[in-house]
Enzyme design. Structure first.
Site, mmCIF file in Angstrom:
data_model
loop_
_atom_site.group_PDB
_atom_site.id
_atom_site.type_symbol
_atom_site.label_atom_id
_atom_site.label_comp_id
_atom_site.label_asym_id
_atom_site.label_seq_id
_atom_site.Cartn_x
_atom_site.Cartn_y
_atom_site.Cartn_z
ATOM 1 N N ASP A 96 0.808 -1.226 0.000
ATOM 2 C CA ASP A 96 0.000 0.000 0.000
ATOM 3 C C ASP A 96 0.837 1.271 0.000
ATOM 4 O O ASP A 96 0.336 2.348 0.320
ATOM 5 C CB ASP A 96 -0.952 0.006 1.198
ATOM 6 C CG ASP A 96 -0.237 0.106 2.535
ATOM 7 O OD1 ASP A 96 0.931 -0.308 2.615
ATOM 8 O OD2 ASP A 96 -0.852 0.609 3.496
ATOM 9 N N GLU A 97 2.099 1.171 -0.394
ATOM 10 C CA GLU A 97 2.964 2.349 -0.438
ATOM 11 C C GLU A 97 3.853 2.306 -1.675
ATOM 12 O O GLU A 97 4.355 1.248 -2.054
ATOM 13 C CB GLU A 97 3.853 2.421 0.803
ATOM 14 C CG GLU A 97 3.109 2.646 2.114
ATOM 15 C CD GLU A 97 4.052 2.662 3.295
ATOM 16 O OE1 GLU A 97 4.162 3.708 3.961
ATOM 17 O OE2 GLU A 97 4.674 1.619 3.561
#
Length: 400
Positions: A96-97
């Site tokens: 998620d990054e």
């Protein structure tokens, strides 16, 4: 992303949007672990990595849903596709990054902050998810900016304001400084990132080696590694970890403990790289510095510690007398495959449901460690060992 797992689950459970909810193990299992939570659960005191029963004591109305890692991968891909609309310089860091270099995009889309705000708006409108973005002159400060204010915010960290924003923070808030390192630094009187930034770098190197200089440079905004183009990233051929033990290993119990620790770090990095092993190699060095190397192919690709450890023990037990001492062991995952790559089902691969359960547990451990540090959760047999295993890994990842 803001509460990524929980936010994705809420897309399928809109009825839980206005109640405290969490992603965790089976709600019927009081030993389940909280993997993610929404803002209402967070305000009620629910924290990632605590047991389900502890969370429900704090928040009796907590609603729980099981994790769906296939969904998280799907939305991770969709989010990165949005990033590519603004720049081709996208480097995924975790599920998620991602880091983005928008230097060349500013003449098309505006300043870095304006681009960040447009990305946040696009993700929210198209996917129904929110994210926080850090905008800065290097990757470390951009990452820290994304954590600085949540949810759904843009934080600009510049050459002019980074001392004001970041230096007052506890030293453990610096990217890559885990709880164990923070404890060591506090012994030296280094309590904040600012304390670290003005420390004697030679003293840091004396006590922490190259890592000491690295975190000193991070604190001072001196990190300058580029965002890597996906097309330029080298494909990893193997992922390994080796330890020279404080005493020689003797006997099966010692060897199993060592293999558990080594396989844990290897499997964790495989999952980080979104890879699976098609084979396992074991290198053994005895007290006379004689080295032997053996390997085996696996019936099924894997990136779980249990399966890698079992394979490594199988290799070792066939080629080593358990009564003989071992000075160093290295476990290496070889013949790597993309995590999502299809493979032929093996007649000897075991119960697929058990394997799926093991993979979900491994990802749960990753989530806990990402939040609280590598030592937040470890295998019980490794605790308080006298072999010098402290879960500090010696990386041995080879590129083509």
């Amino acid at each position: 992303m803001n509460g990524f797992f929980a936010s994705v689950e809420l897309l399928s459970h809109p009825e839980l949007k206005n109640v405290p909810m969490a992603v965790c193990g089976s709600p019927d299992n009081r030993h389940g672990i909280i993997l993610a939570k929404n803002e209402l659960a967070k305000k009620a005191g629910v924290v990632t990595a605590e047991t389900l029963w502890q969370a429900k004591r704090k928040c009796p109305g907590l609603q729980c849903v099981p994790p769906h890692h296939d969904k998280y991968k799907k939305y991770s891909k969709l989010i990165n596709e949005i990033y590519y609309r603004f720049t081709d310089m996208v480097e995924p860091f975790s599920i998620d990054e991602s880091w983005l270099d928008v230097t060349a995009s500013q003449r098309l889309f505006g300043s870095g902050k304006e681009i960040a705000d447009k990305i946040r708006s696009t993700v929210k409108n198209e996917l129904g998810l929110t994210l926080s973005i850090g905008v800065s002159f290097n990757k470390i400060f951009a990452k820290m900016g994304s954590d600085y204010k949540k949810p759904d915010a843009t934080t600009l960290i510049t050459h002019e304001n980074y001392k004001e924003l970041l230096w007052p923070l506890p030293v453990g808030e610096l990217f890559s400084v885990g709880s164990a390192t923070a404890d060591k630094l506090r012994v030296f009187g280094i309590k904040t990132i600012g304390d670290l930034a003005v420390s004697d770098v030679s003293r840091l190197e004396k006590h922490l080696g190259k890592y000491g200089r690295m975190i000193y440079e991070y604190a001072n905004g001196l990190e300058n590694s580029p965002v890597a183009l996906a097309s330029e990233r080298q494909k990893i051929k193997s992922v390994g970890n080796g330890i020279t033990f404080s005493r020689n290993l003797i006997g099966e119990a010692d060897i199993r403990t060592a293999l558990t620790a080594l396989s844990d770090t290897v499997s964790g990095r495989l999952r980080k790289y979104q890879l699976k092993a098609g084979g396992v190699k074991v290198d053994i060095k005895d007290p006379n510095l004689r080295v032997i190397s053996r390997q085996k192919q696996l019936d099924m690709h894997t990136n779980t510690a249990e399966e890698i450890s079992a394979a490594a023990f199988s290799v070792l037990s066939r080629s080593w007398d358990m009564k003989k001492p071992i000075r160093l062991l290295t476990v290496t995952a070889i013949n790597l495959f993309d995590e999502d790559e299809a493979e032929q089902i093996s007649l000897f691969g075991g119960d697929q449901r058990t394997r799926d359960s093991g993979e979900k547990l491994a990802h749960a451990m990753d989530s806990i460690r990402e939040k609280f540090g590598d030592k937040a959760i470890i295998f019980g047999g490794i605790i308080n060992n006298d072999m010098g295993i402290d879960m500090t890994e010696t990386k041995n990842d080879d590129d083509e």
